[in-house]
Every structure is written in structure tokens, then in C-alpha cells.
Design a protein around this motif. Structure first.
Motif, PDB file in Angstrom:
ATOM      1  N   GLN A   1       0.825  -1.210   0.000  1.00  0.00           N
ATOM      2  CA  GLN A   1       0.000   0.000   0.000  1.00  0.00           C
ATOM      3  C   GLN A   1       0.861   1.263   0.000  1.00  0.00           C
ATOM      4  O   GLN A   1       0.606   2.214  -0.748  1.00  0.00           O
ATOM      5  N   GLN A   2       1.909   1.274   0.824  1.00  0.00           N
ATOM      6  CA  GLN A   2       2.831   2.422   0.828  1.00  0.00           C
ATOM      7  C   GLN A   2       3.383   2.657  -0.565  1.00  0.00           C
ATOM      8  O   GLN A   2       3.428   3.788  -1.064  1.00  0.00           O
ATOM      9  N   ASN A   3       3.820   1.582  -1.193  1.00  0.00           N
ATOM     10  CA  ASN A   3       4.459   1.698  -2.498  1.00  0.00           C
ATOM     11  C   ASN A   3       3.472   2.226  -3.539  1.00  0.00           C
ATOM     12  O   ASN A   3       3.813   3.101  -4.343  1.00  0.00           O
ATOM     13  N   ALA A   4       2.239   1.717  -3.503  1.00  0.00           N
ATOM     14  CA  ALA A   4       1.218   2.193  -4.443  1.00  0.00           C
ATOM     15  C   ALA A   4       0.976   3.689  -4.239  1.00  0.00           C
ATOM     16  O   ALA A   4       0.955   4.466  -5.209  1.00  0.00           O
ATOM     17  N   GLU A   5       0.808   4.101  -3.005  1.00  0.00           N
ATOM     18  CA  GLU A   5       0.495   5.503  -2.732  1.00  0.00           C
ATOM     19  C   GLU A   5       1.669   6.423  -3.089  1.00  0.00           C
ATOM     20  O   GLU A   5       1.482   7.496  -3.666  1.00  0.00           O
ATOM     21  N   ALA A   6       2.883   5.992  -2.734  1.00  0.00           N
ATOM     22  CA  ALA A   6       4.053   6.817  -3.055  1.00  0.00           C
ATOM     23  C   ALA A   6       4.233   6.940  -4.564  1.00  0.00           C
ATOM     24  O   ALA A   6       4.452   8.038  -5.091  1.00  0.00           O
ATOM     25  N   LEU A   7       4.135   5.808  -5.277  1.00  0.00           N
ATOM     26  CA  LEU A   7       4.316   5.853  -6.737  1.00  0.00           C
ATOM     27  C   LEU A   7       3.234   6.702  -7.398  1.00  0.00           C
ATOM     28  O   LEU A   7       3.512   7.439  -8.354  1.00  0.00           O
ATOM     29  N   ALA A   8       1.996   6.625  -6.890  1.00  0.00           N
ATOM     30  CA  ALA A   8       0.922   7.433  -7.475  1.00  0.00           C
ATOM     31  C   ALA A   8       1.232   8.920  -7.322  1.00  0.00           C
ATOM     32  O   ALA A   8       1.042   9.713  -8.251  1.00  0.00           O
ATOM     33  N   GLY A   9       1.725   9.309  -6.138  1.00  0.00           N
ATOM     34  CA  GLY A   9       2.082  10.715  -5.904  1.00  0.00           C
ATOM     35  C   GLY A   9       3.219  11.150  -6.816  1.00  0.00           C
ATOM     36  O   GLY A   9       3.191  12.240  -7.415  1.00  0.00           O
ATOM     37  N   ILE A  10       4.216  10.299  -6.913  1.00  0.00           N
ATOM     38  CA  ILE A  10       5.381  10.638  -7.733  1.00  0.00           C
ATOM     39  C   ILE A  10       4.982  10.714  -9.213  1.00  0.00           C
ATOM     40  O   ILE A  10       5.404  11.628  -9.942  1.00  0.00           O
ATOM     41  N   ALA A  11       4.149   9.774  -9.671  1.00  0.00           N
ATOM     42  CA  ALA A  11       3.662   9.815 -11.055  1.00  0.00           C
ATOM     43  C   ALA A  11       2.902  11.122 -11.297  1.00  0.00           C
ATOM     44  O   ALA A  11       3.084  11.773 -12.339  1.00  0.00           O
ATOM     45  N   PHE A  12       2.084  11.507 -10.318  1.00  0.00           N
ATOM     46  CA  PHE A  12       1.349  12.774 -10.434  1.00  0.00           C
ATOM     47  C   PHE A  12       2.314  13.957 -10.597  1.00  0.00           C
ATOM     48  O   PHE A  12       2.145  14.805 -11.472  1.00  0.00           O
ATOM     49  N   SER A  13       3.353  13.989  -9.766  1.00  0.00           N
ATOM     50  CA  SER A  13       4.302  15.110  -9.826  1.00  0.00           C
ATOM     51  C   SER A  13       4.939  15.214 -11.200  1.00  0.00           C
ATOM     52  O   SER A  13       5.184  16.314 -11.702  1.00  0.00           O
ATOM     53  N   GLN A  14       5.193  14.075 -11.818  1.00  0.00           N
ATOM     54  CA  GLN A  14       5.846  14.082 -13.121  1.00  0.00           C
ATOM     55  C   GLN A  14       4.870  14.469 -14.237  1.00  0.00           C
ATOM     56  O   GLN A  14       5.295  14.946 -15.301  1.00  0.00           O
ATOM     57  N   CYS A  15       3.569  14.259 -13.982  1.00  0.00           N
ATOM     58  CA  CYS A  15       2.568  14.770 -14.927  1.00  0.00           C
ATOM     59  C   CYS A  15       2.548  16.295 -14.876  1.00  0.00           C
ATOM     60  O   CYS A  15       2.403  16.967 -15.898  1.00  0.00           O
ATOM     61  N   VAL A  16       2.685  16.861 -13.681  1.00  0.00           N
ATOM     62  CA  VAL A  16       2.678  18.321 -13.527  1.00  0.00           C
ATOM     63  C   VAL A  16       3.898  18.920 -14.201  1.00  0.00           C
ATOM     64  O   VAL A  16       3.805  19.902 -14.933  1.00  0.00           O
ATOM     65  N   ASN A  17       5.064  18.324 -13.936  1.00  0.00           N
ATOM     66  CA  ASN A  17       6.303  18.859 -14.486  1.00  0.00           C
ATOM     67  C   ASN A  17       7.345  17.750 -14.577  1.00  0.00           C
ATOM     68  O   ASN A  17       8.015  17.441 -13.593  1.00  0.00           O
ATOM     69  N   PRO A  18       7.472  17.140 -15.744  1.00  0.00           N
ATOM     70  CA  PRO A  18       8.436  16.037 -15.873  1.00  0.00           C
ATOM     71  C   PRO A  18       9.829  16.495 -15.443  1.00  0.00           C
ATOM     72  O   PRO A  18      10.275  17.573 -15.854  1.00  0.00           O
ATOM     73  N   GLY A  19      10.455  15.704 -14.609  1.00  0.00           N
ATOM     74  CA  GLY A  19      11.791  16.061 -14.113  1.00  0.00           C
ATOM     75  C   GLY A  19      11.762  16.778 -12.775  1.00  0.00           C
ATOM     76  O   GLY A  19      12.832  17.023 -12.193  1.00  0.00           O
ATOM     77  N   ALA A  20      10.582  17.124 -12.284  1.00  0.00           N
ATOM     78  CA  ALA A  20      10.513  17.793 -10.977  1.00  0.00           C
ATOM     79  C   ALA A  20      11.101  16.874  -9.902  1.00  0.00           C
ATOM     80  O   ALA A  20      10.844  15.664  -9.913  1.00  0.00           O
ATOM     81  N   PRO A  21      11.896  17.441  -8.979  1.00  0.00           N
ATOM     82  CA  PRO A  21      12.543  16.590  -7.966  1.00  0.00           C
ATOM     83  C   PRO A  21      11.535  16.076  -6.931  1.00  0.00           C
ATOM     84  O   PRO A  21      10.765  16.856  -6.376  1.00  0.00           O
ATOM     85  N   VAL A  22      11.556  14.791  -6.704  1.00  0.00           N
ATOM     86  CA  VAL A  22      10.656  14.153  -5.742  1.00  0.00           C
ATOM     87  C   VAL A  22      11.439  13.132  -4.920  1.00  0.00           C
ATOM     88  O   VAL A  22      12.547  12.731  -5.291  1.00  0.00           O
ATOM     89  N   MET A  23      10.829  12.739  -3.842  1.00  0.00           N
ATOM     90  CA  MET A  23      11.433  11.727  -2.989  1.00  0.00           C
ATOM     91  C   MET A  23      10.375  10.692  -2.630  1.00  0.00           C
ATOM     92  O   MET A  23       9.203  11.029  -2.474  1.00  0.00           O
ATOM     93  N   TYR A  24      10.815   9.453  -2.516  1.00  0.00           N
ATOM     94  CA  TYR A  24       9.961   8.352  -2.071  1.00  0.00           C
ATOM     95  C   TYR A  24       9.894   8.438  -0.549  1.00  0.00           C
ATOM     96  O   TYR A  24      10.929   8.424   0.130  1.00  0.00           O
TER      97      TYR A  24
END
Lengths: 507, 507
Positions: free
Chosen positions: B275-298
Motif C-alpha cells: 500500500q505504501q508503495n502504491a500511494e508513493a508511486l501514485a504521488g510521484i507519477a502525479f508530480s511528473q505529470c505536472v512537471n516532468p523532471g521535478a525533484p521528488v522523494m519516495y
């Protein structure tokens, strides 16, 4: 949040939440501080040291045994030099695995490979608790600490006298102390290698309580001892005398150099390890000259001193690295290894906890087989604390829980359970939770997870204060393990006869 | 033992023995809880969950962005499902390494790979110390905790409001709190993603104090924030609003699921990680939709609850395993990762120390890049303790010393030095020791290595009591870091203008 009522589980013996007594096995890969090349450099340097400088063996019989087996003896001295081939050939006969048998077979331990076990503290001259303060070691506290050792499932074996019972006469102390150890616990025990008589008495007591003959005992080790070197590069005569008795009887000797970097060993970690390795290998080679195949352990005790005062420091980052590196060295030789759970703190406080944690993690990561001084160590070993005993039990139980590999199958992955719960809900009453919650998580012995208000209402007790309540209740609930009447009689008779005969000389 | 007088070394800033501020790099191999196959099973299960169940994104703009980029939106709802290919394609644009810039370039940190850094605690509603007791968060304590963050070299960055300054009005609190953060420290800082305005104000303050333009700022991230999911499977609207501002400005967002096993996530470790992994990846995928290459952390925050009470438990064996396994998952995706230094204890006591040690070792072993809540966390995050702040500083400094690879060359192996000393002597005045003793070992900030008698004569202070003395002296010795007058003026003007304009809405 919802409350889930909890059935009392895993509470034997006594009323405390404990995991069952178990032979631990470390399922994870060992951690490495040094590359294989650097371990080889330490190995080679230590062999060079044994070849060029050698060690003093302060017992003529030991020097004679070593000389007869091919070591180089400087005539008229106790200095012994060893060629690399001699060392490697001798240590090759030391077993990589063996068991330490307890009078209760359920408490017999396996040592070697990735096995792990924790012992009670040994040899502290003082004892303290929050009720009675700090005092010299005595027989009553000695017995109480044995009772705690028996009661705590994470105390896998008795590591020695948890506190020195100085109110017992020196000549017969070992007889009464060992009798108490085997009556108040049914776990494996320790005898002191202070001359041959004490060691032989310990071996005979092991034979009696296990109800076996000497031949069986010689292939089922049932006593262990530690032989420290007087670093740098000296083995003491009385200890060697005891070590000879142990090797001949097939009992376990842990050769542990006392290599405090900056004091009795070089100030560099690599240098201290070179010296530790040389001294340990020399002791192990000696044991195999006495009796090839005799069970031995590689002892790691390297730590550093406080360079301001020269006092030893324990549970330091340097200690942690030395312990892990020692694991690499022991694996290089396929030998079981001991290290320790130690701290310099003078109180069972946060420092005691974090220095012990540094030790416990290093032992786990280094695949240390025997964690000596596992419970109760304080003040750099000069005092046993009842509260620290309980703190350590909790920390070891946490480490034991860490060592269990998490379940991994479709049920554990829980995709269906998550889907059944869905977004913006919770898992408290999910069937997946209800089926597993009782044993899903480690249940604490000491840790308090109440919220602040409930904790305050209950008296704002810190962990050390709670530990006092736990050891008190544990002593109240203690029950002496059964001993067959005929064994009990034989034991009493042996102790009485040996005491009347004068015990062992005060060395 | 002999005394060696010690010159004061490594004491900047202030008069405490500290290692210098440094970018840490973990030289050891990461530890693994799960096999590669099992990590793959968690990975696949989490992708299945995102594909079949999806998550609720409680902000229409976020749903629209995701839909436009190829995620599946359930018409008329905020439920978003993501195919495995979509997730993997999106997270592939997230950078594996980046820096978090501080106004003092010496305090700029690199994240990714085996980098490590520790931050001060964030977001506690209460604060306590041994002198004044426990109280609600307030601006004065907030500022004092910033001063300690600046003074302690192991506090690598400001993790958020160490305590919530509730005496500042909600609408303008962030302006005054952030102004204090950048004036009282010159380390990298944190803004809260509670709506877009607060986030944009934090970004502008970063731009001002760094003296750069927005374009430079967008390629030199200088603010970081955390976006928690409302587990299970929900992202909150206000946080997503802030996350959009951060992604567009090229600033760092840490997507951290709040997956407490047994409460907001499955009771099994594997299930909670799915569940953690699904939620984290969904957030990170979202961030990259907003701005590909934006710095994120798991973000890893998985722990367990106390099944008796439903209360969260921190620094448990389960937490340690989850943290290390999260490191394996983040490396699977080549993403920087954060975890935490946490405890449930209500006091800065032995429990606080051993639960934090469980956390700190897990973070080190898991190659966690950002250890959030590194200093000061108590009561499961509901209270910041001044004493715990100092305890943590000591524990982190020990971990930092552990991370230095021991010297290895002929000098370090010290064969000649051992031979020169020889058997039955000591190393206190050996030239090998004298040349190295000053920097050979980690010098403690808090630990006391005196013998019992000296410790008793000095007042029998336990570690927590000594910590009180240290933070008091540290606050007395604190010096505000210089800020160029023109920057200081621009900062004041921005805060004044934004405050007059009403700040940000109370959400």
C-alpha cells in the motif's frame, strides 16, 4: 481509534509478554566493514606478528605443549613464536559448529554459522538497583540475577557470575556459585578458568546435572569459559591451566583478547584488530595442540579508550566497527565468534540504551554467535544493574523480532484486503487484520506506547522506573526449575565433599 | 592509567565537541530484508492495486492533470486508476539525484544514491524541556529550536516547524515562521504544502535569501515539502494544491504515505509496503505529470500500531524492517528516499533512546537519504523535547562516525608499532598513538565516560540531565548567521507586504 481486546499470549514463564525461548538464526547477509582484501591484510599482519614477535604463554606446561607441536620457543623463556603454516594448520582442526548443552535440553544452544544467543552479564564486582542503590557483589544478588536469567526467555545462557559473590570464601566460592547456577536455572552455564581445579569442578557439576558420563560430556560440551589475553601479547598462567582442563574435556573455551585501542592495542582500528586477531588465533592454535577438535570460539572485545582519561569506552562507533569486522575475521577462519552488549554509562539511562543498541546492532550485523554480557552490563562492566537487565531484555527481544523474516505470500501481500477496505477507510476490523493481529507485531515487555495523558495519569514513569517494577514482579513470580531428586543429592554431595576438601587455591 | 592532555579540537560552532558539518555518504552495502523476488512481488502487487482500485485525488485540477496525461478517471468522481505502464513511464522522468540548496552554500545537501542527511523534527503540536515542563507549541520555542538546529552540525537541514507556533495567526504564521527559519539558520528549509499560497511564499523566501532569480531557483531546488497521503488511498486537496506549485517551480516534494500497519494499512508488513508503495508511486507519477523532471522523494513512514489500543508505535522491529525494505523499493525505482527517527516514548528516557536507535540503524542500513525528524521527536511526534534534541544529536554523531571507513595501510595495520611495544606493555605513549590520538576516536557530545566515583562526585547526572545543561549552554552561545543587509531588507519587505495582504487562507 478502536480498541481490540487482547488475549494474553506468549507469556510463559510468568505474566510478562515474552517471545518463547528459541535458538536464533540470523537470516540476513552479514554486514561488512572491510573489503575482502583488507581482511586479508589484517590476517597477514597478524600472522606476521605471531611469527616475528610471538606471545608470552605464562605457564611452562603450555609452552612445552606448543613447542612439542611445532611452535618456536625461545629457550629459557615463555615467549612462543608461531609460523603462519603452524597457526593455519592448528586452527583448521577447530570445529565450525557445536552445541552448548543445558540440563534442560530445550535450552541447549547451537553455536556457529549464523546462530545467535545472548547471555547474562559476567564478572561485575558491584550491583545496583533503584530500590537499594549500589553495593558490592554478594551471593543474594547473585542468586536473584540467576532467577531473572531463568525467567527471561531472551537470556539464552548464563554468561558467568552476573555479580561476584564476594561474601563467599574464595576457595569454595565456585562450588556454591555453580551449585546455585544449576539449581536456579536450567540453562547452559559458565565456569571460570582460574586454575585447573575450578574448571574441573565446573565440568563435574555439568556432568552431574546432565546425568551423563564423562565420555558423553566430552562430545556434548556443557560448560563454557572465557580466556582473556593480557594484551598486548600475553596469556596468563592460571587461565591457560584452566584452558588445558577444558580442551582435554572437550568443553568450550572462548579466547578473547582485551584489546582496547589506544591503551592495550594500537590506536588505529586496523591495528587493534591485527593484535586481537593474532592473540585470538594464538589461543585457538594452543587449544588445538592440547586436543585437536576441542570446541573454541573467536573472542572479539576490541573497543577504544577515552583519550582524555585513558578510561575504556564501550558501545562506541569504533566498538561497533570492530565487532562487525571481527565477524568478518571469524568467518575467514570458519570459527564461531563471541562479542558483547556493552556501555560505559553509570546509570540505566538513555546513554546506557544507545550504547547498548550500538553493541546489539553490531552483533547482529556481524553475525556474532554468542553475545556475552547480553543482559545487565553497566559502568564498563564494573556494575550489574537490575534495571539494565530489563532494558536489555526488551532490546534483545526487539532484535529477536527483527530477525524473523516477514511473511511473503499472496495473503501477506494483502491486495484483496486493501481492495476490500478501499480508499478513506481503515483496517481495524478488516477480516485480514482480525485473523492476524494477535501475533502480527512484537509485544513489548518494557516499552510504553500510551498517549501522554494516559501515561501521565499512570504516574509519568520513565522506562527505568518501569524496569524496577518488572524485575520486582519477576522475582516474585519466579519458580525454581525442577531437578530430579537423585541428581540434586549427587550435586549436594559433590559440593559438600569438594568444600570439605578445601575447594581450590586462592590465586 | 595515564592522562593525555587534550587540545580542544573540532568544536566549531560553540564550545561542544562536534564533527564538522558534512555531506554524508554511506560507504557500506545496503542491507536487504526481502529478496529481489519478494521486492518484485511487492512492486507488482502495488501496481495491481493502482490499476484495479486506484486512489482518490481530492482536487479537481489534479484529477484533470492525471486524466490528461493518460490515467483513468472515473467520470464524476476523484477516483484515479493508473496502468502499470503509465506509472513506470511517469516515474522514469523523476531525477535520481539533486541538491537541496541552502542560503549558505556550505550547507547545500545532495540527495540520491548513498547520500545521507538528518533534519530537525517537524510539526509537533507540543514542546517540553526539563526546566519548564510540557506546553503547547509557540513562537519562542520554535525560534529556540531553530537556534539549536543551527548550532548542531549533525542537524543538516530544517525539517519543518520543530514545534507549531500556534501563538502566530494562522493566515500569516507561515510568513513569520519561515522568516525566522531563514534568519536564525543558514541551512536548507521546509515549507508546508497547505494550499498553494503558503508554498509559493516559501519559494519566494528561498529565492530572496539565496539572492537568485526564479529561473535559477527552478534548477537549484531550495525548498522541500512533504505530501502525506491520507491512507488508505487518498491524497488531500490542499496538499495536492501545494504540490502543484512545488512541481512547477522545480522544488522538492516528498510523497509519504501514512501507512500504519493494522490501522491505515494491512497488518502484514508486506501488505503495508504494497500500500505504501502504491500511494508513493501514485504521488510521484502525479508530480511528473505536472512537471516532468521535478525533484521528488519516495517517502517511507510505515510502522505498526499497538493492537491493544490502536495507538501508533514507532521505532519498533516492524518499523525497522519496513524502513529497510522501503530502501530496497526506492532503489528499485532509482529514487531518493526519506524515512524518520522516531519513538513512542513520552520522556527523553532509555525507551526514547532505544526506539530512536532502531530507527537510526534502519535508516543507515536502508540507505535512507533524508532522515526526517532526525532530532527532537518524542511522543510519536506529538511533542518536541529539547533533551531529546541533544540525545539525537549525540546518536547521529555516533552514526556519522560509524560511516567513516577505517584507515587501511601499513601505518594503520601497525605491525611495527605493536612490535615496538611488545608483550606486557601498553600503547599510551607509543609514537604511533601520540601521532594519532587526537582524532582517532569519536569525541562524545553527551556521553559520560567517567568512572562511577568521578561521575558521582560530579552529581550523578544521567544522560537526560546532562542534555538539559547542553541545550541551555548551546542557546547561550548561539550566534545568528550573517545575512546581507540588502537581502535582509528584501525579506522584511516581502513578509510585511504579504502579511498586509492577508497572508494565506486558513484551511
Amino acid at each position: 481509534m478502536r480498541r481490540i481486546s487482547r488475549r494474553k499470549t506468549r507469556t510463559q514463564p510468568g505474566s510478562f509478554p515474552q517471545q518463547p525461548f528459541q535458538q536464533l538464526d540470523n537470516p540476513f547477509a552479514p554486514f561488512e566493514i572491510f573489503s575482502a582484501d583488507h581482511i586479508e591484510a589484517i590476517h597477514n599482519a597478524s600472522l606476521q606478528l605471531l611469527q616475528e614477535t610471538g606471545m608470552d604463554f605464562q605457564l611452562d606446561e603450555a609452552v612445552e605443549i606448543l613447542g612439542r607441536n611445532g611452535a618456536h620457543v625461545t629457550p629459557g623463556s615463555q615467549r612462543v613464536r608461531m609460523d603462519a603454516d603452524f597457526v593455519m594448520e592448528k586452527i583448521a582442526t577447530a570445529p565450525s559448529h557445536y552445541s552448548l548443552h543445558a540440563r534442560n535440553p530445550k535450552h541447549t544452544l547451537r553455536f556457529g554459522g549464523s546462530s545467535m544467543a545472548y547471555s547474562s552479564i559476567a564478572s561485575a564486582p558491584n550491583v545496583s538497583d533503584a530500590i537499594h542503590g549500589r553495593r558490592s557483589g554478594n551471593f543474594e544478588d547473585y542468586k536473584n540475577l540467576l532467577r531473572l536469567t531463568q525467567s527471561l526467555n531472551v537470556a539464552h545462557f548464563v554468561g558467568g557470575y552476573a555479580v561476584e559473590p564476594i561474601d563467599l570464601p574464595v576457595q569454595t566460592r565456585h562450588l556454591h556459585a555453580l551449585e546455585a547456577a544449576v539449581r536456579l536455572t536450567d540453562k547452559a552455564f559458565f565456569g571460570y578458568a582460574i586454575g585447573r581445579t575450578r574448571m574441573e569442578d565446573a565440568i563435574e557439576i555439568a556432568r552431574i546435572v546432565r546425568g551423563v558420563d564423562r565420555e558423553t560430556l566430552s562430545i556434548e560440551p556443557s560448560v563454557h569459559t572465557v580466556v582473556n589475553s593480557n594484551s598486548p601479547l600475553v596469556y596468563d598462567g592460571a587461565l591457560l591451566d584452566g584452558a588445558i582442563a577444558m580442551a582435554r574435556a572437550g568443553q568450550i573455551v572462548i579466547y578473547t583478547p582485551f584489546t582496547l585501542a589506544g591503551a592495550m592495542a594500537p590506536v588505529t582500528l586496523a591495528g587493534a584488530l591485527v593484535q586481537q586477531n593474532a592473540e585470538a588465533l594464538a589461543g585457538i592454535a594452543f587449544s588445538q595442540c592440547v586436543n585437536p577438535g576441542a570446541p573454541v570460539m573467536y573472542g572479539s572485545f576490541t573497543s577504544n579508550v577515552d583519550m582524555r582519561s585513558g578510561s575504556p569506552a564501550f558501545g562506541t562507533p569504533e566498538f561497533a566497527k570492530a565487532t562487525i569486522a571481527s565477524g568478518q575475521l571469524a568467518r575467514r577462519y570458519n570459527l564461531p565468534i563471541r562479542a558483547s552488549n556493552v556501555t560505559s554509562s553509570n546509570a540505566p539511562d538513555a546513554q546506557a540504551a544507545y550504547e547498548s543498541q550500538m553493541s546489539l546492532w553490531a552483533c547482529m550485523l556481524g553475525h556474532i554467535n554468542a553475545v556475552n554480557h547480553g543482559l545487565g552490563w553497566q559502568e564498563g562492566g564494573l556494575c550489574t544493574s537490575y534495571e539494565k537487565f530489563i532494558l536489555d531484555a526488551e532490546m534483545i527481544q526487539m532484535m529477536q523480532a527483527f530477525l524473523s523474516v516477514p511473511e511473503m505470500d499472496e495473503d501477506a501481500l494483502a491486495v484483496e484486503a486493501i481492495q476490500a477496505v478501499g480508499p478513506a477507510s481503515h483496517f481495524f476490523q478488516s477480516p485480514h487484520t482480525m485473523a492476524r493481529y494477535e501475533s502480527a507485531f512484537n509485544a513489548p515487555l518494557l516499552s510504553n506506547w500510551q498517549n501522554f495523558e494516559n501515561w501521565q495519569d499512570a504516574g509519568s514513569q520513565d522506562a527505568t522506573t518501569r524496569a524496577t517494577g518488572i524485575w520486582q514482579q519477576m522475582l516474585n513470580e519466579y519458580e525454581e526449575p525442577a531437578l530430579a531428586p537423585e541428581i540434586s543429592e549427587e550435586l549436594s554431595a559433590f559440593v559438600a565433599k569438594s568444600s570439605e576438601a578445601g575447594g581450590a587455591p586462592a590465586l
